[in-house]
Design a protein around this motif. Structure first.
Motif, PDB file in Angstrom:
ATOM      1  N   ALA A 179       0.830  -1.207   0.000  1.00 33.84           N
ATOM      2  CA  ALA A 179       0.000   0.000   0.000  1.00 33.84           C
ATOM      3  C   ALA A 179       0.863   1.255   0.000  1.00 33.84           C
ATOM      4  O   ALA A 179       0.506   2.275  -0.600  1.00 33.84           O
ATOM      5  N   ASP A 180       2.005   1.207   0.672  1.00 33.61           N
ATOM      6  CA  ASP A 180       2.905   2.363   0.689  1.00 33.61           C
ATOM      7  C   ASP A 180       3.464   2.668  -0.701  1.00 33.61           C
ATOM      8  O   ASP A 180       3.829   3.807  -0.993  1.00 33.61           O
ATOM      9  N   VAL A 181       3.528   1.639  -1.555  1.00 33.16           N
ATOM     10  CA  VAL A 181       4.071   1.837  -2.905  1.00 33.16           C
ATOM     11  C   VAL A 181       3.201   2.783  -3.724  1.00 33.16           C
ATOM     12  O   VAL A 181       3.711   3.595  -4.502  1.00 33.16           O
ATOM     13  N   VAL A 182       1.876   2.696  -3.537  1.00 28.50           N
ATOM     14  CA  VAL A 182       0.969   3.501  -4.358  1.00 28.50           C
ATOM     15  C   VAL A 182       0.498   4.766  -3.648  1.00 28.50           C
ATOM     16  O   VAL A 182      -0.175   5.597  -4.265  1.00 28.50           O
ATOM     17  N   ARG A 183       0.840   4.910  -2.365  1.00 29.14           N
ATOM     18  CA  ARG A 183       0.389   6.092  -1.629  1.00 29.14           C
ATOM     19  C   ARG A 183       1.227   7.308  -2.041  1.00 29.14           C
ATOM     20  O   ARG A 183       2.451   7.242  -2.077  1.00 29.14           O
ATOM     21  N   ARG A 210       8.898  11.409  -7.068  1.00 24.70           N
ATOM     22  CA  ARG A 210       8.358  10.762  -8.257  1.00 24.70           C
ATOM     23  C   ARG A 210       6.903  10.381  -8.001  1.00 24.70           C
ATOM     24  O   ARG A 210       6.548   9.953  -6.910  1.00 24.70           O
ATOM     25  N   PRO A 211       6.029  10.540  -8.996  1.00 24.37           N
ATOM     26  CA  PRO A 211       4.615  10.177  -8.780  1.00 24.37           C
ATOM     27  C   PRO A 211       4.473   8.689  -8.501  1.00 24.37           C
ATOM     28  O   PRO A 211       5.157   7.852  -9.101  1.00 24.37           O
ATOM     29  N   ALA A 212       3.602   8.354  -7.586  1.00 22.19           N
ATOM     30  CA  ALA A 212       3.372   6.963  -7.223  1.00 22.19           C
ATOM     31  C   ALA A 212       2.507   6.288  -8.280  1.00 22.19           C
ATOM     32  O   ALA A 212       1.663   6.934  -8.904  1.00 22.19           O
ATOM     33  N   PRO A 213       2.680   4.977  -8.499  1.00 21.36           N
ATOM     34  CA  PRO A 213       1.818   4.274  -9.463  1.00 21.36           C
ATOM     35  C   PRO A 213       0.401   4.174  -8.943  1.00 21.36           C
ATOM     36  O   PRO A 213       0.143   4.277  -7.743  1.00 21.36           O
ATOM     37  N   ALA A 214      -0.534   3.957  -9.849  1.00 19.44           N
ATOM     38  CA  ALA A 214      -1.934   3.850  -9.463  1.00 19.44           C
ATOM     39  C   ALA A 214      -2.239   2.509  -8.807  1.00 19.44           C
ATOM     40  O   ALA A 214      -3.157   2.399  -7.995  1.00 19.44           O
ATOM     41  N   SER A 215      -1.470   1.466  -9.150  1.00 18.24           N
ATOM     42  CA  SER A 215      -1.680   0.154  -8.563  1.00 18.24           C
ATOM     43  C   SER A 215      -0.362  -0.600  -8.523  1.00 18.24           C
ATOM     44  O   SER A 215       0.591  -0.244  -9.228  1.00 18.24           O
ATOM     45  N   ALA A 216      -0.321  -1.619  -7.699  1.00 15.19           N
ATOM     46  CA  ALA A 216       0.876  -2.445  -7.579  1.00 15.19           C
ATOM     47  C   ALA A 216       0.443  -3.853  -7.196  1.00 15.19           C
ATOM     48  O   ALA A 216      -0.582  -4.049  -6.541  1.00 15.19           O
ATOM     49  N   THR A 217       1.242  -4.857  -7.611  1.00 14.52           N
ATOM     50  CA  THR A 217       0.920  -6.253  -7.316  1.00 14.52           C
ATOM     51  C   THR A 217       2.150  -6.970  -6.786  1.00 14.52           C
ATOM     52  O   THR A 217       3.288  -6.542  -7.003  1.00 14.52           O
ATOM     53  N   ASP A 218       1.899  -8.078  -6.095  1.00 15.93           N
ATOM     54  CA  ASP A 218       2.979  -8.899  -5.560  1.00 15.93           C
ATOM     55  C   ASP A 218       2.397 -10.268  -5.226  1.00 15.93           C
ATOM     56  O   ASP A 218       1.173 -10.441  -5.157  1.00 15.93           O
ATOM     57  N   THR A 219       3.257 -11.237  -5.007  1.00 11.89           N
ATOM     58  CA  THR A 219       2.848 -12.565  -4.582  1.00 11.89           C
ATOM     59  C   THR A 219       3.686 -12.960  -3.379  1.00 11.89           C
ATOM     60  O   THR A 219       4.919 -12.964  -3.455  1.00 11.89           O
ATOM     61  N   ALA A 236       3.802 -15.836  -0.085  1.00 12.07           N
ATOM     62  CA  ALA A 236       3.286 -17.029   0.599  1.00 12.07           C
ATOM     63  C   ALA A 236       2.074 -17.617  -0.107  1.00 12.07           C
ATOM     64  O   ALA A 236       1.098 -18.034   0.528  1.00 12.07           O
ATOM     65  N   GLY A 237       2.097 -17.637  -1.442  1.00 15.09           N
ATOM     66  CA  GLY A 237       1.006 -18.213  -2.204  1.00 15.09           C
ATOM     67  C   GLY A 237      -0.207 -17.326  -2.373  1.00 15.09           C
ATOM     68  O   GLY A 237      -1.184 -17.733  -3.008  1.00 15.09           O
ATOM     69  N   SER A 238      -0.184 -16.114  -1.826  1.00 15.84           N
ATOM     70  CA  SER A 238      -1.307 -15.189  -1.956  1.00 15.84           C
ATOM     71  C   SER A 238      -0.970 -14.117  -2.980  1.00 15.84           C
ATOM     72  O   SER A 238       0.162 -13.602  -3.008  1.00 15.84           O
ATOM     73  N   HIS A 239      -1.949 -13.768  -3.788  1.00 12.88           N
ATOM     74  CA  HIS A 239      -1.787 -12.707  -4.778  1.00 12.88           C
ATOM     75  C   HIS A 239      -2.242 -11.390  -4.152  1.00 12.88           C
ATOM     76  O   HIS A 239      -3.392 -11.267  -3.720  1.00 12.88           O
ATOM     77  N   LEU A 240      -1.357 -10.411  -4.121  1.00 15.60           N
ATOM     78  CA  LEU A 240      -1.634  -9.134  -3.473  1.00 15.60           C
ATOM     79  C   LEU A 240      -1.759  -8.032  -4.516  1.00 15.60           C
ATOM     80  O   LEU A 240      -1.080  -8.050  -5.545  1.00 15.60           O
ATOM     81  N   ALA A 241      -2.607  -7.068  -4.221  1.00 12.88           N
ATOM     82  CA  ALA A 241      -2.757  -5.898  -5.089  1.00 12.88           C
ATOM     83  C   ALA A 241      -3.156  -4.707  -4.239  1.00 12.88           C
ATOM     84  O   ALA A 241      -3.886  -4.854  -3.257  1.00 12.88           O
ATOM     85  N   SER A 242      -2.639  -3.546  -4.596  1.00 11.97           N
ATOM     86  CA  SER A 242      -3.006  -2.305  -3.911  1.00 11.97           C
ATOM     87  C   SER A 242      -3.390  -1.270  -4.955  1.00 11.97           C
ATOM     88  O   SER A 242      -2.809  -1.232  -6.049  1.00 11.97           O
ATOM     89  N   TYR A 243      -4.379  -0.435  -4.597  1.00  9.43           N
ATOM     90  CA  TYR A 243      -4.913   0.562  -5.531  1.00  9.43           C
ATOM     91  C   TYR A 243      -4.999   1.908  -4.823  1.00  9.43           C
ATOM     92  O   TYR A 243      -5.645   2.016  -3.763  1.00  9.43           O
ATOM     93  N   ALA A 244      -4.368   2.925  -5.394  1.00  7.63           N
ATOM     94  CA  ALA A 244      -4.480   4.278  -4.847  1.00  7.63           C
ATOM     95  C   ALA A 244      -5.850   4.829  -5.205  1.00  7.63           C
ATOM     96  O   ALA A 244      -6.259   4.797  -6.369  1.00  7.63           O
TER      97      ALA A 244
END
Length: 494
Positions: free
Chosen positions: A210-214, A222-231, A233-241
């Protein structure tokens, strides 16, 4: 194996292709088809197909490229299969006609050694038939994905109009994705969350994501991206500003990432942006100007033009259950009604709405009272109408009631004379507004003690005491229908 350049279409499970009885494909080697997906089909008779593959293909070959001495040349099939896997090929389909009667055993062994699924294509099945089957399966998957996304959009929009919009949207999103959804505050704290909570490792990784897109907010940042993803422990993560620009972030963790999940989460992010953000528009400045002018003494009709075209209705809304609506719930109600002129007062929300946007149907989770359409100088009267309509709606358990404006016998009496008569008749009780309002509500509900108590949010014994007091002060019999009719006529003019 390189990642395939995935096209904007859902992949086809290899198991679905094998299940097609019209193709009669048979797997001879390689891993289970359950975990293999196909992104497209390509036919090639090149001895080295590597330069012509993008990855993710079902490569079809009739073995024209195989030399007659292949059986005696050491490593021919091994090199051939190795180049396909190096290019990211998903599977190999070998046609047993017209060149070969059977699939070469050395090819079966090479595919088994390199972990490449090998399918036997029978003589009656053409390569174009296999390709057409893949496109059909893709079209079906695409249609199912669009239907799923559309249903998710509708359910999320419905959740956003409820009295608890933020938790409702998060709950619906978590259900749709089968995971966990969380709304982060600008400082990083969790405001609300829903779904099955993940372990500490996943939870911490999502907080960091979440800090990546905040937005950083500092000069030269530098402007933060609108979204970011990661994986993790087997879970797919996504964050959205969230688009409000105030630092709110939507985080999502799910065990599997399906086609369309990003679109569903993006819809939720847009709704949450509207629910958490301030109205940054020219109309916001106009509303502020209208408020200031009214506070400084200008009449409503002079400032109404800043708010939009009339006439107007006043909507009074009360959430189902106990508790007062929070500002976010009030904002969501205004959005559902198409107005930002919202005033939460205790357990009721008042909304000033253009008449052409007056609610035509109930809103889930709310009880609504709607006034008649009026011009700005009659806004106070419309507020009173909406309040009475809401009280009656609650008493009769109706989700929505409108003030009835129609010609009546009272219109035959000049307003000034009617008002004078009302003041004289009701003088003994008008000094105590609670008596006047109780009498009005009791008469409108045909003398029902229980419904009047619900409408006024008081105990039924309190209603009885007030009505008894009214009868004593007015020195009349309230069981007489003629008396009730005359009092009702008078109450409409005070």
């Amino acid at each position: 194996m390189p990642d395939p350049a995935v096209p904007p279409t859902p992949p086809v499970p290899l198991s679905a292709l094998l299940a097609r009885e019209d193709l009669a494909l048979r797997q001879l080697a390689g891993p289970s088809a359950e975990g293999v997906v196909i992104h497209w089909v390509h036919a090639s008779e090149m001895a080295d197909p590597y330069p012509y593959l993008l990855g993710g293909e079902l490569l079809l070959s009739a073995g024209v490229h195989i030399p007659q001495t292949a059986g005696t040349v050491t490593g021919y099939f091994d090199d051939y299969v190795a180049r396909i896997t190096a290019a990211g090929g998903a599977a190999l389909g070998f046609g047993v006609a017209p060149v070969h009667d059977t699939v070469p055993e050395s090819l079966v062994e090479a595919c088994a050694a390199h972990g490449l699924p090998l399918l036997e294509v029978p003589p009656r099945t053409t390569f174009s038939g296999v390709a057409r089957a893949v496109w059909q399966l893709m079209a079906q998957a695409r249609l199912a994905e669009l239907r799923r996304v559309t249903e998710a959009q509708q359910s999320l929009a419905a959740a956003a109009s409820r009295p608890d919009p933020v938790p409702s949207v998060l709950r619906r999103l978590a259900q749709r994705l089968g995971g966990w959804a969380v709304l982060y505050a600008p400082e990083g704290a969790e405001i609300a969350r829903a779904g099955r909570e993940p372990g500490d490792e996943v939870r911490g990784a999502l907080t960091r994501l979440a800090d990546v897109v905040r937005p950083a907010g500092g000069p030269g940042e530098r402007p933060a991206p609108a979204s970011a993803t990661d994986t993790v422990a087997g879970s797919h993560l996504a964050s959205y500003a969230l688009g409000s620009g105030h630092g709110f972030v939507l985080g999502v963790a799910e065990p599997e990432r399906s086609a369309g999940d990003h679109t569903v989460a993006s819809v939720a992010a847009v709704l949450l942006s509207l629910l958490t953000g301030e109205q940054q528009s020219g109309t916001g400045a106009a509303r502020s100007s209208a408020l200031v002018r009214m506070l400084l003494g200008e009449p409503p009709e002079e400032v109404a033009a800043l708010l939009g075209a009339g006439p107007w209705v006043v909507v009074r809304a009360r959430p189902e259950g106990d508790g007062a609506p929070d500002p976010v719930a009030a904002s969501a109600l205004g959005a559902a009604l198409g107005s930002t002129l919202i005033d939460p007062v205790g357990d009721v929300v008042r909304v000033l709405v253009p008449a052409d946007r007056a609610p035509a149907a109930p809103l889930p989770g709310w009880t609504l009272g709607v006034s008649a359409a009026v011009e700005p100088h009659d806004w106070p009267a419309a507020d009173t109408q909406a309040a009475r309509a809401l009280a009656r709606a609650r008493a009769t358990r109706a989700p929505l009631l409108r003030h009835g404006a129609r010609a009546a016998l009272a219109d035959l009496v000049p307003p000034a004379e009617a008002a004078a008569h009302a003041r004289a008749l009701l003088a003994p009780v008008t000094a105590r507004p609670e008596l006047t309002e109780t009498l009005r509500t009791w008469l409108s509900l045909h003398g029902s003690w229980d419904r009047t108590a619900v409408a006024l949010s008081v105990h039924r014994n309190t209603v009885r005491q007030r009505i008894t007091r009214c009868a004593a002060l007015l020195a009349t019999d309230l069981d007489d229908p003629d008396v009730r009719m005359e009092l009702w006529f008078a109450l409409r003019h005070v």
